[in-house]
Design a protein around this motif. Structure first.
Motif, PDB file in Angstrom:
ATOM      1  N   TYR A  73       1.095  -0.916  -0.040  1.00  0.00           N
ATOM      2  CA  TYR A  73      -0.408   0.325   0.676  1.00  0.00           C
ATOM      3  C   TYR A  73       0.928   0.977   0.038  1.00  0.00           C
ATOM      4  N   GLN A  74       0.608   1.881  -1.313  1.00  0.00           N
ATOM      5  CA  GLN A  74       1.614   3.116  -1.379  1.00  0.00           C
ATOM      6  C   GLN A  74       0.507   4.115  -0.874  1.00  0.00           C
ATOM      7  N   VAL A  75       1.292   5.284   0.352  1.00  0.00           N
ATOM      8  CA  VAL A  75       0.305   6.711   0.783  1.00  0.00           C
ATOM      9  C   VAL A  75       0.928   7.366  -0.294  1.00  0.00           C
ATOM     10  N   VAL A  76      -0.215   7.897  -1.002  1.00  0.00           N
ATOM     11  CA  VAL A  76      -0.145   9.181  -1.530  1.00  0.00           C
ATOM     12  C   VAL A  76      -0.526  10.210  -1.226  1.00  0.00           C
ATOM     13  N   GLU A  77      -1.099  10.717  -0.675  1.00  0.00           N
ATOM     14  CA  GLU A  77      -2.052  11.811   0.548  1.00  0.00           C
ATOM     15  C   GLU A  77      -2.905  11.731   1.279  1.00  0.00           C
ATOM     16  N   ILE A  78      -1.982  12.416   2.363  1.00  0.00           N
ATOM     17  CA  ILE A  78      -2.505  12.434   3.828  1.00  0.00           C
ATOM     18  C   ILE A  78      -3.818  13.434   4.327  1.00  0.00           C
ATOM     19  N   PHE A  79      -4.643  12.940   5.102  1.00  0.00           N
ATOM     20  CA  PHE A  79      -5.989  14.132   5.416  1.00  0.00           C
ATOM     21  C   PHE A  79      -5.591  13.986   6.609  1.00  0.00           C
ATOM     22  N   ALA A  80      -4.945  14.518   7.762  1.00  0.00           N
ATOM     23  CA  ALA A  80      -4.158  14.575   9.040  1.00  0.00           C
ATOM     24  C   ALA A  80      -6.489  14.646   9.676  1.00  0.00           C
ATOM     25  N   GLU A  81      -6.425  16.627   9.483  1.00  0.00           N
ATOM     26  CA  GLU A  81      -7.591  16.867   9.820  1.00  0.00           C
ATOM     27  C   GLU A  81      -8.922  15.817   9.849  1.00  0.00           C
ATOM     28  N   ASN A  82      -8.663  14.966   8.448  1.00  0.00           N
ATOM     29  CA  ASN A  82     -10.000  14.145   8.930  1.00  0.00           C
ATOM     30  C   ASN A  82      -9.473  12.858   8.648  1.00  0.00           C
ATOM     31  N   SER A  83      -8.374  12.234   9.350  1.00  0.00           N
ATOM     32  CA  SER A  83      -8.407  10.963  10.240  1.00  0.00           C
ATOM     33  C   SER A  83      -8.669   9.981   8.196  1.00  0.00           C
ATOM     34  N   SER A  84      -7.670  10.695   7.865  1.00  0.00           N
ATOM     35  CA  SER A  84      -7.761   9.755   6.150  1.00  0.00           C
ATOM     36  C   SER A  84      -6.477  10.093   5.716  1.00  0.00           C
ATOM     37  N   PHE A  85      -6.316   8.611   4.247  1.00  0.00           N
ATOM     38  CA  PHE A  85      -5.321   8.936   3.609  1.00  0.00           C
ATOM     39  C   PHE A  85      -6.055   8.283   2.296  1.00  0.00           C
ATOM     40  N   ILE A  86      -5.462   8.381   1.547  1.00  0.00           N
ATOM     41  CA  ILE A  86      -5.756   7.724  -0.249  1.00  0.00           C
ATOM     42  C   ILE A  86      -3.924   6.853  -0.108  1.00  0.00           C
ATOM     43  N   VAL A  87      -4.686   5.591  -0.199  1.00  0.00           N
ATOM     44  CA  VAL A  87      -3.580   4.861  -0.662  1.00  0.00           C
ATOM     45  C   VAL A  87      -3.061   4.383  -1.844  1.00  0.00           C
ATOM     46  N   VAL A  88      -2.308   3.134  -3.182  1.00  0.00           N
ATOM     47  CA  VAL A  88      -2.758   2.612  -3.831  1.00  0.00           C
ATOM     48  C   VAL A  88      -2.850   1.455  -3.807  1.00  0.00           C
ATOM     49  N   ASP A  89      -3.192   0.105  -3.491  1.00  0.00           N
ATOM     50  CA  ASP A  89      -2.518  -0.618  -3.495  1.00  0.00           C
ATOM     51  C   ASP A  89      -2.086  -1.365  -4.854  1.00  0.00           C
ATOM     52  N   HIS A  90      -0.891  -1.835  -4.684  1.00  0.00           N
ATOM     53  CA  HIS A  90       0.257  -2.252  -5.763  1.00  0.00           C
ATOM     54  C   HIS A  90       0.207  -3.498  -5.818  1.00  0.00           C
ATOM     55  N   ASP A  91      -1.035  -4.061  -5.580  1.00  0.00           N
ATOM     56  CA  ASP A  91      -0.605  -5.762  -5.617  1.00  0.00           C
ATOM     57  C   ASP A  91      -2.344  -5.488  -6.421  1.00  0.00           C
ATOM     58  N   LEU A  92      -2.484  -5.096  -6.559  1.00  0.00           N
ATOM     59  CA  LEU A  92      -3.918  -4.781  -7.624  1.00  0.00           C
ATOM     60  C   LEU A  92      -2.981  -4.322  -8.772  1.00  0.00           C
ATOM     61  N   PRO A  93      -3.202  -5.765 -10.291  1.00  0.00           N
ATOM     62  CA  PRO A  93      -3.044  -5.856 -11.547  1.00  0.00           C
ATOM     63  C   PRO A  93      -2.806  -4.665 -12.233  1.00  0.00           C
ATOM     64  N   LEU A  94      -2.339  -3.146 -11.457  1.00  0.00           N
ATOM     65  CA  LEU A  94      -2.078  -2.004 -12.367  1.00  0.00           C
ATOM     66  C   LEU A  94      -1.916  -1.737 -14.207  1.00  0.00           C
ATOM     67  N   ASP A  95      -1.033  -2.876 -14.353  1.00  0.00           N
ATOM     68  CA  ASP A  95      -0.415  -2.822 -15.621  1.00  0.00           C
ATOM     69  C   ASP A  95      -1.293  -3.197 -16.829  1.00  0.00           C
ATOM     70  N   ASP A  96      -2.442  -4.289 -16.827  1.00  0.00           N
ATOM     71  CA  ASP A  96      -2.743  -4.657 -17.769  1.00  0.00           C
ATOM     72  C   ASP A  96      -4.706  -4.823 -17.644  1.00  0.00           C
ATOM     73  N   GLY A  97      -5.040  -4.453 -15.773  1.00  0.00           N
ATOM     74  CA  GLY A  97      -5.529  -5.286 -14.930  1.00  0.00           C
ATOM     75  C   GLY A  97      -6.548  -6.793 -15.216  1.00  0.00           C
ATOM     76  N   CYS A  98      -5.790  -7.294 -16.013  1.00  0.00           N
ATOM     77  CA  CYS A  98      -6.151  -8.829 -15.537  1.00  0.00           C
ATOM     78  C   CYS A  98      -6.165  -9.686 -14.631  1.00  0.00           C
ATOM     79  N   PRO A  99      -7.911  -9.190 -14.141  1.00  0.00           N
ATOM     80  CA  PRO A  99      -7.740 -10.273 -12.766  1.00  0.00           C
ATOM     81  C   PRO A  99      -6.889 -11.664 -11.965  1.00  0.00           C
TER      82      PRO A  99
END
Length: 246
Positions: A73-99
Motif C-alpha cells: 500500500y503506497q500512501v499518496v496523500e494524507i488528510f490528518a484533519e479528517n483522519s484519512s488518507f489515500i492509498v494505491v494497492d500495488h498488489d492490484l493488476p495496475l498494468d493490464d487490469g487482468c485479474p
C-alpha cells in the motif's frame, strides 16, 4: 520556596533524551510524512505507532505502509484533519487490469486500525468464471483480458449486496475494489491506479496542540503513548511549566 521545590522535583521527572524520538515531518518523493504517520530511518529509534510506520522506497520514491499484510500500500496523500488518507494497492493488476487468481483488496489491511471509507465507490470485477459467458452480464463491460472477466462501477462501497438478483452471475467469482471513481467512462485500470480512501479511528488531536505550543510530537521508544517534546523536556500534551510527564 515551594515553587522552587516544584521546579526541582519536575526536573527529576524528565525522561532522558535517549528514550524518546521526535516524529518531525520528512519527505518521501512528493509526500510529506507527518504525525501521526512517521518515516522509518536506519539506525533511528521508533518514533510512532507501528500502524502508522511508513517505509520509503528509495528507487521508486514511494511511501509504503510498513506493516501491511500481503499488501503493497503506497500512501499518496494524507488528510490528518479528517483522519484519512489515500492509498494505491500495488498488489492490484495496475498494468493490464487482468485479474489474478487471488484478487482481494482487504487481505493486506490485516489487524490495522484502518478501514475502507464509505466515501469510496465500488469497482465490481467478475473473474475466474467456471463457464464461458456467452454474453456480457447486464450492466458490465468486458475487460481486454484473455480470460473471461467483466467490470462495472457500482455505488457506495459496501452496497453490492443490495443488487437485485441476476446481476451478479454465480458462475464467476466477484471481487469488490474500492475506488474514488472513474477518470473516464470505462477507465477500469485508471480507477485502481487512482487509489482509494482509508480512515482511522486513533485519536490524533494532541499533535496540533503540541506544535502550537512550540513542541515536537513524540512517542516512547515502544511506540505507545504520545508525548510533546519541548527542548528536551517531555510533556503529556503541550509545552508548559509544571506539566512535565513522568
Amino acid at each position: 520556596m515551594i515553587p522552587l521545590l516544584l521546579l526541582l522535583f519536575a526536573s527529576f521527572l524528565r525522561l532522558p533524551p535517549a528514550t524518546i524520538a521526535a516524529c518531525s515531518p520528512k519527505a518521501c518523493g512528493k509526500l510529506t510524512v507527518a504525525y501521526p504517520f512517521w518515516l522509518e530511518e536506519a539506525g533511528q529509534p521508533q518514533c510512532g505507532s507501528p500502524s502508522f510506520q511508513l517505509r520509503c522506497n528509495a528507487t521508486t520514491a514511494r511511501a509504503l505502509l510498513a506493516h501491511s499484510i500481503l499488501g503493497m500500500y503506497q500512501v499518496v496523500e494524507i488528510f490528518a484533519e479528517n483522519s484519512s488518507f489515500i492509498v494505491v494497492d500495488h498488489d492490484l493488476p495496475l498494468d493490464d487490469g487482468c485479474p489474478p487468481v487471488r484478487f482481494n483488496i482487504s487481505d493486506g489491511l490485516g489487524l490495522s486500525p484502518f478501514f475502507i471509507s464509505k466515501k469510496n465507490r465500488e469497482l465490481l470485477v467478475l473473474y475466474n468464471c467456471t463457464e464461458r459467458q456467452r454474453s456480457t452480464p447486464q450492466g458490465f463491460l468486458r475487460t481486454v483480458c484473455a480470460n473471461e472477466s467483466f467490470f462495472r462501477l457500482g455505488g457506495e462501497y459496501g452496497t453490492h449486496h443490495d443488487y437485485p438478483g441476476g446481476l451478479l452471475p454465480t458462475a464467476c467469482r466477484l471481487s469488490v475494489v474500492p475506488v474514488l471513481g472513474f477518470p473516464g467512462d470505462d477507465e477500469y485500470v485508471g480507477s485502481m491506479k487512482g487509489g482509494f480512501l482509508l480512515e482511522w479511528t486513533v485519536a490524533s488531536d494532541n499533535c496540533p496542540r503540541c506544535v502550537a505550543s512550540g513542541g515536537q510530537c513524540s512517542y516512547a521508544n515502544d511506540g505507545a503513548g504520545f508525548f510533546c517534546n519541548c527542548s528536551g523536556a517531555v510533556y503529556p500534551d503541550e509545552c508548559g511549566e509544571f506539566r512535565r510527564s513522568t
